[in-house]
Write a protein that holds these residues in place. Structure first.
Motif, PDB file in Angstrom:
ATOM      1  N   TRP A   4      10.064 -47.878   4.233  1.00 42.31           N
ATOM      2  CA  TRP A   4      10.300 -48.544   2.965  1.00 42.31           C
ATOM      3  C   TRP A   4      10.491 -47.499   1.882  1.00 42.31           C
ATOM      4  CZ3 TRP A   4       7.150 -48.184  -1.365  1.00 42.31           C
ATOM      5  CH2 TRP A   4       5.899 -47.600  -1.161  1.00 42.31           C
ATOM      6  N   GLU A   5      11.170 -47.911   0.839  1.00 45.25           N
ATOM      7  CA  GLU A   5      11.367 -47.041  -0.306  1.00 45.25           C
ATOM      8  C   GLU A   5      11.453 -47.884  -1.569  1.00 45.25           C
ATOM      9  OE1 GLU A   5      16.046 -46.066  -0.650  1.00 45.25           O
ATOM     10  OE2 GLU A   5      15.021 -45.109   1.027  1.00 45.25           O
ATOM     11  N   ILE A   6      11.289 -47.225  -2.680  1.00 41.74           N
ATOM     12  CA  ILE A   6      11.397 -47.880  -3.979  1.00 41.74           C
ATOM     13  C   ILE A   6      12.461 -47.125  -4.765  1.00 41.74           C
ATOM     14  CG2 ILE A   6       9.503 -46.548  -4.970  1.00 41.74           C
ATOM     15  CD1 ILE A   6       8.724 -49.157  -6.491  1.00 41.74           C
ATOM     16  N   ARG A   7      13.318 -47.865  -5.445  1.00 33.18           N
ATOM     17  CA  ARG A   7      14.407 -47.251  -6.206  1.00 33.18           C
ATOM     18  C   ARG A   7      14.570 -47.988  -7.532  1.00 33.18           C
ATOM     19  NH1 ARG A   7      18.464 -50.774  -6.438  1.00 33.18           N
ATOM     20  NH2 ARG A   7      18.889 -52.148  -4.694  1.00 33.18           N
ATOM     21  N   PRO A   8      15.158 -47.333  -8.518  1.00 30.78           N
ATOM     22  CA  PRO A   8      15.429 -48.020  -9.788  1.00 30.78           C
ATOM     23  C   PRO A   8      16.384 -49.193  -9.562  1.00 30.78           C
ATOM     24  CG  PRO A   8      15.692 -45.650 -10.039  1.00 30.78           C
ATOM     25  CD  PRO A   8      15.546 -45.923  -8.568  1.00 30.78           C
ATOM     26  N   ALA A   9      16.142 -50.275 -10.255  1.00 31.02           N
ATOM     27  CA  ALA A   9      17.027 -51.444 -10.156  1.00 31.02           C
ATOM     28  C   ALA A   9      18.302 -51.206 -10.951  1.00 31.02           C
ATOM     29  CB  ALA A   9      16.318 -52.687 -10.685  1.00 31.02           C
ATOM     30  N   SER A  10      19.309 -51.989 -10.620  1.00 30.52           N
ATOM     31  CA  SER A  10      20.558 -51.977 -11.382  1.00 30.52           C
ATOM     32  C   SER A  10      20.924 -53.422 -11.701  1.00 30.52           C
ATOM     33  CB  SER A  10      21.679 -51.314 -10.582  1.00 30.52           C
ATOM     34  OG  SER A  10      22.077 -52.154  -9.515  1.00 30.52           O
ATOM     35  N   VAL A  11      21.894 -53.600 -12.550  1.00 25.50           N
ATOM     36  CA  VAL A  11      22.367 -54.938 -12.905  1.00 25.50           C
ATOM     37  C   VAL A  11      22.798 -55.698 -11.649  1.00 25.50           C
ATOM     38  CG1 VAL A  11      24.127 -56.207 -14.197  1.00 25.50           C
ATOM     39  CG2 VAL A  11      23.032 -54.229 -15.227  1.00 25.50           C
ATOM     40  N   LEU A  32       3.696 -78.803  -9.180  1.00 26.68           N
ATOM     41  CA  LEU A  32       3.522 -79.144 -10.590  1.00 26.68           C
ATOM     42  C   LEU A  32       4.603 -80.094 -11.110  1.00 26.68           C
ATOM     43  CD1 LEU A  32       2.676 -75.575 -11.882  1.00 26.68           C
ATOM     44  CD2 LEU A  32       1.074 -77.489 -11.599  1.00 26.68           C
ATOM     45  N   GLY A  33       5.567 -80.425 -10.233  1.00 24.39           N
ATOM     46  CA  GLY A  33       6.665 -81.305 -10.644  1.00 24.39           C
ATOM     47  C   GLY A  33       7.634 -80.629 -11.602  1.00 24.39           C
ATOM     48  N   ARG A  34       7.751 -79.297 -11.512  1.00 23.82           N
ATOM     49  CA  ARG A  34       8.564 -78.549 -12.468  1.00 23.82           C
ATOM     50  C   ARG A  34       9.664 -77.717 -11.819  1.00 23.82           C
ATOM     51  NH1 ARG A  34       5.863 -76.764 -17.744  1.00 23.82           N
ATOM     52  NH2 ARG A  34       8.005 -76.119 -17.796  1.00 23.82           N
ATOM     53  N   TYR A  35       9.932 -77.918 -10.535  1.00 28.84           N
ATOM     54  CA  TYR A  35      10.944 -77.096  -9.875  1.00 28.84           C
ATOM     55  C   TYR A  35      12.339 -77.570 -10.236  1.00 28.84           C
ATOM     56  CZ  TYR A  35      13.546 -74.465  -6.425  1.00 28.84           C
ATOM     57  OH  TYR A  35      14.444 -73.615  -5.811  1.00 28.84           O
ATOM     58  N   ASP A  36      13.136 -76.675 -10.754  1.00 29.35           N
ATOM     59  CA  ASP A  36      14.543 -76.924 -11.048  1.00 29.35           C
ATOM     60  C   ASP A  36      15.308 -75.743 -10.458  1.00 29.35           C
ATOM     61  OD1 ASP A  36      17.092 -76.492 -12.394  1.00 29.35           O
ATOM     62  OD2 ASP A  36      16.485 -78.091 -13.768  1.00 29.35           O
ATOM     63  N   GLU A  37      16.102 -76.015  -9.450  1.00 30.36           N
ATOM     64  CA  GLU A  37      16.773 -74.980  -8.676  1.00 30.36           C
ATOM     65  C   GLU A  37      17.574 -74.000  -9.534  1.00 30.36           C
ATOM     66  OE1 GLU A  37      19.823 -74.811  -4.921  1.00 30.36           O
ATOM     67  OE2 GLU A  37      18.492 -76.537  -5.140  1.00 30.36           O
ATOM     68  N   GLN A  38      18.298 -74.489 -10.523  1.00 30.88           N
ATOM     69  CA  GLN A  38      19.085 -73.602 -11.372  1.00 30.88           C
ATOM     70  C   GLN A  38      18.219 -72.917 -12.435  1.00 30.88           C
ATOM     71  OE1 GLN A  38      20.663 -76.639 -10.426  1.00 30.88           O
ATOM     72  NE2 GLN A  38      21.789 -75.379  -8.979  1.00 30.88           N
ATOM     73  N   ARG A  39      17.305 -73.645 -13.024  1.00 26.14           N
ATOM     74  CA  ARG A  39      16.495 -73.104 -14.121  1.00 26.14           C
ATOM     75  C   ARG A  39      15.623 -71.933 -13.674  1.00 26.14           C
ATOM     76  NH1 ARG A  39      11.444 -74.844 -17.006  1.00 26.14           N
ATOM     77  NH2 ARG A  39      11.694 -73.992 -19.077  1.00 26.14           N
ATOM     78  N   VAL A  40      15.027 -72.035 -12.489  1.00 27.61           N
ATOM     79  CA  VAL A  40      14.154 -70.956 -12.023  1.00 27.61           C
ATOM     80  C   VAL A  40      14.936 -69.651 -11.860  1.00 27.61           C
ATOM     81  CG1 VAL A  40      14.351 -71.417  -9.533  1.00 27.61           C
ATOM     82  CG2 VAL A  40      12.259 -70.414 -10.436  1.00 27.61           C
ATOM     83  N   ARG A  41      16.161 -69.742 -11.435  1.00 19.88           N
ATOM     84  CA  ARG A  41      17.000 -68.551 -11.287  1.00 19.88           C
ATOM     85  C   ARG A  41      17.517 -68.059 -12.642  1.00 19.88           C
ATOM     86  NH1 ARG A  41      17.448 -71.672  -6.869  1.00 19.88           N
ATOM     87  NH2 ARG A  41      17.461 -70.649  -4.837  1.00 19.88           N
ATOM     88  N   GLN A  42      17.920 -68.989 -13.505  1.00 16.07           N
ATOM     89  CA  GLN A  42      18.479 -68.615 -14.802  1.00 16.07           C
ATOM     90  C   GLN A  42      17.441 -67.947 -15.693  1.00 16.07           C
ATOM     91  OE1 GLN A  42      21.831 -68.806 -15.383  1.00 16.07           O
ATOM     92  NE2 GLN A  42      21.256 -67.441 -17.057  1.00 16.07           N
ATOM     93  N   ARG A  43      16.207 -68.406 -15.636  1.00 15.34           N
ATOM     94  CA  ARG A  43      15.156 -67.766 -16.446  1.00 15.34           C
ATOM     95  C   ARG A  43      14.996 -66.302 -16.057  1.00 15.34           C
ATOM     96  NH1 ARG A  43       9.742 -70.590 -17.586  1.00 15.34           N
ATOM     97  NH2 ARG A  43       9.730 -68.785 -18.927  1.00 15.34           N
ATOM     98  N   LEU A  44      15.090 -66.022 -14.761  1.00 10.72           N
ATOM     99  CA  LEU A  44      15.006 -64.618 -14.328  1.00 10.72           C
ATOM    100  C   LEU A  44      16.221 -63.846 -14.825  1.00 10.72           C
ATOM    101  CD1 LEU A  44      15.960 -62.330 -12.046  1.00 10.72           C
ATOM    102  CD2 LEU A  44      13.529 -62.463 -12.609  1.00 10.72           C
ATOM    103  N   ARG A  45      17.406 -64.422 -14.648  1.00  4.68           N
ATOM    104  CA  ARG A  45      18.628 -63.738 -15.094  1.00  4.68           C
ATOM    105  C   ARG A  45      18.564 -63.415 -16.590  1.00  4.68           C
ATOM    106  NH1 ARG A  45      21.259 -68.270 -12.207  1.00  4.68           N
ATOM    107  NH2 ARG A  45      21.699 -67.520 -10.110  1.00  4.68           N
ATOM    108  N   ASP A  46      18.077 -64.373 -17.373  1.00  2.00           N
ATOM    109  CA  ASP A  46      18.029 -64.193 -18.825  1.00  2.00           C
ATOM    110  C   ASP A  46      17.076 -63.075 -19.244  1.00  2.00           C
ATOM    111  OD1 ASP A  46      19.818 -66.292 -19.061  1.00  2.00           O
ATOM    112  OD2 ASP A  46      18.294 -67.761 -19.640  1.00  2.00           O
ATOM    113  N   GLY A  47      16.033 -62.844 -18.478  1.00  2.00           N
ATOM    114  CA  GLY A  47      15.059 -61.828 -18.851  1.00  2.00           C
ATOM    115  C   GLY A  47      15.083 -60.566 -18.009  1.00  2.00           C
ATOM    116  N   PHE A  48      16.035 -60.462 -17.093  1.00  2.34           N
ATOM    117  CA  PHE A  48      16.076 -59.316 -16.192  1.00  2.34           C
ATOM    118  C   PHE A  48      16.346 -58.029 -16.970  1.00  2.34           C
ATOM    119  CE2 PHE A  48      18.337 -56.661 -12.932  1.00  2.34           C
ATOM    120  CZ  PHE A  48      17.266 -56.517 -12.068  1.00  2.34           C
ATOM    121  N   ALA A  49      15.484 -57.041 -16.763  1.00  2.00           N
ATOM    122  CA  ALA A  49      15.620 -55.754 -17.449  1.00  2.00           C
ATOM    123  C   ALA A  49      15.620 -54.637 -16.403  1.00  2.00           C
ATOM    124  CB  ALA A  49      14.475 -55.566 -18.437  1.00  2.00           C
TER     125      ALA A  49
END
Length: 75
Positions: A4-11, A32-49
């Motif tokens: 295994w290895e760890i590397r800097p992330a990229s876009v 919790l009744g809060r799963y939304d297939e698109q929203r869970v992915r979009q929230r990550l995309r919006d905050g990905f650094a």
């Protein structure tokens, strides 16, 4: 045991990271009744650094990520 290895992330890593997040959070969000297939992915995309994220690879394949964001008094 695979290497295994760890590397800097990229876009370019955003979709793999978003997919992993959706898989990992699904059971809890459904419970919790809060799963939304698109929203869970979009929230990550919006905050990905990528500047604050490192990708974990096992045997050359994506296996996870670690993020540490600076804050005023901590990470």
């Amino acid at each position: 045991m695979a290497d295994w290895e760890i590397r800097p992330a990229s876009v370019a890593d955003v979709e793999a990271v978003a997919e992993l997040r959706a898989v990992v959070l699904r059971a809890d969000l459904e419970r919790l009744g809060r799963y939304d297939e698109q929203r869970v992915r979009q929230r990550l995309r919006d905050g990905f650094a990528p500047a604050h994220t490192w990708v974990i690879e096992v045997g050359g394949a994506f296996a996870g990520r670690v993020s540490l964001r600076p804050a005023e008094d901590a990470h």
